[in-house]
Design a protein around this motif. Sequence first.
Motif, short mmCIF file in Angstrom:
data_model
loop_
_atom_site.label_atom_id
_atom_site.label_comp_id
_atom_site.label_asym_id
_atom_site.label_seq_id
_atom_site.Cartn_x
_atom_site.Cartn_y
_atom_site.Cartn_z
N ARG A 71 58.33 11.90 28.53
CA ARG A 71 58.92 12.95 29.16
C ARG A 71 58.85 13.60 30.46
O ARG A 71 59.15 13.48 30.99
CB ARG A 71 58.93 14.14 28.05
N ALA A 72 57.38 13.52 30.59
CA ALA A 72 56.79 14.02 32.35
C ALA A 72 57.63 12.92 33.21
O ALA A 72 57.64 13.55 33.80
CB ALA A 72 55.16 13.93 31.35
N LEU A 102 55.54 21.67 36.86
CA LEU A 102 54.30 21.07 35.67
C LEU A 102 54.48 19.70 35.64
O LEU A 102 53.64 19.12 35.52
CB LEU A 102 55.15 22.00 34.49
N PRO A 103 56.22 18.66 35.66
CA PRO A 103 55.88 17.65 35.40
C PRO A 103 54.77 17.24 36.55
O PRO A 103 54.55 15.77 36.12
CB PRO A 103 56.70 16.94 35.92
N LEU A 105 51.84 17.57 37.12
CA LEU A 105 50.57 18.02 37.55
C LEU A 105 49.93 17.22 36.21
O LEU A 105 50.46 17.18 35.35
CB LEU A 105 50.33 19.95 36.77
N GLY A 106 48.66 17.50 36.14
CA GLY A 106 47.78 16.29 35.44
C GLY A 106 47.17 16.85 34.18
O GLY A 106 47.48 18.58 34.18
N PRO A 107 47.12 16.94 33.09
CA PRO A 107 47.21 17.68 31.89
C PRO A 107 45.45 19.00 32.09
O PRO A 107 45.61 20.21 31.58
CB PRO A 107 45.94 16.79 30.90
N MET A 108 44.89 18.39 32.94
CA MET A 108 43.40 19.54 33.34
C MET A 108 44.01 20.33 34.81
O MET A 108 43.12 21.24 35.44
CB MET A 108 42.40 19.04 33.85
N SER A 109 44.95 20.09 35.97
CA SER A 109 44.67 19.72 37.17
C SER A 109 45.47 21.60 37.33
O SER A 109 46.99 21.41 36.20
CB SER A 109 45.05 19.17 37.62
N LYS A 110 45.30 22.42 39.06
CA LYS A 110 45.98 23.54 38.61
C LYS A 110 47.30 23.02 39.40
O LYS A 110 47.41 22.30 40.66
CB LYS A 110 45.26 23.98 39.15
#
Lengths: 258, 330
Positions: A71-72, A102-103, A105-110
């Motif tokens: 999806r991402a 959002l697509p 961004l990594g799981p933890m990145s801001k």
Amino acid sequence: MVTLTLDRVSVALGRRQVVRDISATFAAGTLVGIVGPNGAGKSTLARAMLALVPREGDIAIDGDDVARLPRAALARRIAYLPQGQTLHWPLTVARLIGLGRLPHLGPMSKIGAADDIAIERAMARADVLDLRDRDATELSGGERARVLLARALAVEAPVLIADEPLASLDPGHQIDVMELLHAEAEAGGLVIAVLHDLTMAARYCDRLLLVDAGRLVADGAPAAVLTKDNLRAVYGIDAEVDLGGKWPTITTLGRIRA
Amino acid sequence: MTGRRNLLLLTLVALTFATAIGSLLLGPVDLPLAGIAAALGGHGDKVTDIILFDLRLPRTLLAIIVGAMLGLAGAALQGYLRNPLAEPSVLGTSNAAALGAVAAIYFGLAELHPLVLPILSITTACLSLGLLFALAGRSESPLTLILAGIAVATLAGAGISLSLNLSPNPFAAMEIMTWLMGSLENRSFGHVWIALPCVAAGMALLLWNGRALDALTLGEDGAQALGVDLRRTRLRLLFGTAIGVGGAVAVAGSIGFVGLIVPHLLRPFTDRSPSAILLPSAIGGAALLLLADLAVRVIATSSELKLGVVTAFLGVPVFLLHLMRERRLW
């Protein structure tokens, strides 16, 4: 350069066949309009391109099946502006447009500096910079449409699919949005827009797909698609069509009753 | 925004810390701060040691753990269902966990070992999740999930009523009623060790969903087009809620409204995005439950007030506020 290919695509929603056997290939640098009467299957066709509905046949972006891409990954390649979107929480305009990142961004990145630049750019192009701190649920229809478009632009994907981007816009803002989409295509993007205003479609789109009852009736340059006969057959209207001059116009004369 | 968020988090942590200290100090026997410091340092007197380590410390820790879980679950569910009135009980988890506990009391299993009740309670919470999945199917719409949740909650509620109805003697019925009202009285470190892993796992799963919840502001299509895998998001949400809330209810009984009240109170201090409310709601939930548990101890009544009763009373004004806002009276 991005290519989106549809090969014999059919979509059934429940038992109803909504899209039937549509094939087309879209290349970068084109503004494609999908036109057709209400319930023709335009939005469903658009949703199929985003793998939001199960379909038969193949839909591929640069050779990759859209339904098999994570999806991402798909979200980074195709941005989507859904039809008549409801906003469920009263976010500020800037925060809402930021969702477009959002697509990326990594799981933890801001959200980082590059994202901020993309957000600013999208806001500038959709002309919503002065709305930045407003509550997105309290905007006028026109402001809201532009903000949602900016949200889609902020993704900075090579393909943009916009479902009725002109709904609830006044004539001035309709022109602004069509010019924006056109510029987006000129800059090398592929833009696919579901449209109802045939004059706008004729004026700005490089290519039109005319859809009726799920089938592709005509596909080509606006002048070849929006013929008197096609409009009569598909919309059931009698219309005066003048697409040769500088300002293409389509004037609806009346309804044809069978 | 970051500065404002840090200020909010800091304030909430300070509040939780202060109420936690209060929770250690206050009760039928007020302990002096110095006495607590000495006991924590390992050289307190015997009475203080017993009150602190056997009664007050586990109670305080449980208030934090349970409150944090309920607050977070409320915030996550409100974001997921896009409904400001959602709270953990809408999925039926709380009722199912309560049913397990009630069954343990009804069949006398709870007397076999103190851990039987909480373990049974967590088991039924997880079973209810299976039922919820079977009922809701693959649909991603919030409405389907709410309807399935109501069905599960009603079934579990009926089971609880049945056990009250058929209870062998008034004492068993009384015990069930007391448990259903929710309390942190007479809990030990054993309870802490049961609740902690469940709540930690549940909270991790729910916090992981933050970004997906933000994307859901744009609806299901919008969220998926932003790269959100809705199926996984829902799995994390349901598992997180069932395990975490199941663990919380297992040790504390049914405590409603924390998940509803806390996100409501804190939302105005955030940017109103669903992810921004998650962590503050967890900390706020801990603070609220600590306060409610303090109120239970401090308010003098003939028999001790139950926590669930206090939180239910606290829930009413939140509904009223919402109502007034809807009617544009405020």
